[in-house]
Scaffold this motif. Structure first.
Motif, PDB file in Angstrom:
ATOM      1  N   PHE A 106       0.809  -1.211   0.000  1.00 47.55           N
ATOM      2  CA  PHE A 106       0.000   0.000   0.000  1.00 47.55           C
ATOM      3  C   PHE A 106       0.845   1.265   0.000  1.00 47.55           C
ATOM      4  N   GLY A 107       2.171   1.121  -0.074  1.00 46.34           N
ATOM      5  CA  GLY A 107       3.058   2.280  -0.132  1.00 46.34           C
ATOM      6  C   GLY A 107       3.242   2.977   1.187  1.00 46.34           C
ATOM      7  N   GLN A 108       3.042   2.281   2.291  1.00 42.35           N
ATOM      8  CA  GLN A 108       3.148   2.885   3.617  1.00 42.35           C
ATOM      9  C   GLN A 108       4.601   2.985   4.099  1.00 42.35           C
ATOM     10  N   ILE A 109       5.482   2.172   3.526  1.00 46.07           N
ATOM     11  CA  ILE A 109       6.894   2.179   3.927  1.00 46.07           C
ATOM     12  C   ILE A 109       7.691   2.893   2.840  1.00 46.07           C
ATOM     13  N   PRO A 110       8.371   3.998   3.177  1.00 37.14           N
ATOM     14  CA  PRO A 110       9.083   4.767   2.163  1.00 37.14           C
ATOM     15  C   PRO A 110      10.217   3.953   1.518  1.00 37.14           C
ATOM     16  N   GLY A 111      10.290   4.028   0.206  1.00 33.81           N
ATOM     17  CA  GLY A 111      11.372   3.376  -0.534  1.00 33.81           C
ATOM     18  C   GLY A 111      11.185   1.897  -0.764  1.00 33.81           C
ATOM     19  N   MET A 112      10.106   1.314  -0.294  1.00 35.03           N
ATOM     20  CA  MET A 112       9.899  -0.121  -0.467  1.00 35.03           C
ATOM     21  C   MET A 112       8.746  -0.350  -1.428  1.00 35.03           C
ATOM     22  N   THR A 113       9.040  -1.121  -2.487  1.00 37.01           N
ATOM     23  CA  THR A 113       8.010  -1.433  -3.463  1.00 37.01           C
ATOM     24  C   THR A 113       8.044  -2.932  -3.751  1.00 37.01           C
TER      25      THR A 113
END
Length: 101
Positions: free
Chosen positions: A90-97
């Motif tokens: 969901f894009g809640q952690i910066p830099g992690m995809t």
């Protein structure tokens, strides 16, 4: 979600570790000091054994901050693998995809 009793037990251990940290460190240093006489080192061992077992740092188990899950824990983000995946999707952690190649 983990059992609340297990989570509370772990929190209790964390409090005990913080409470007894200085006392435990002093006794451990006394047991390993070669300059002290044998009797004093043995007495320090006995005092160390009298402390509560849950005041030892080793007895704390890493748990996920969100779900309390004890297994699949990533220390860097303090989350379990399942919570980490859902937050990163969901894009809640910066830099992690999500990986794609």
């Amino acid at each position: 979600m983990a059992k609340t009793s297990a989570i509370n037990r772990n929190k209790k251990r964390e409090k005990l570790v913080a409470q007894y940290a200085t006392r435990r460190a002093a006794l451990k240093a006394a047991t390993k000091d070669p300059k002290l006489p044998e009797e004093e080192r043995f007495a320090a061992h006995l005092k160390l054994a009298k402390l509560p077992r849950n005041s030892s740092k080793v007895r704390i188990h890493h748990r996920c901050e969100l779900s309390g899950r004890p297994k699949g824990y990533y220390r860097k983000v303090k989350l379990s693998r399942i919570a980490l995946r859902s937050l990163s999707n969901f894009g809640q952690i910066p830099g992690m995809t999500k990986a794609s190649w």
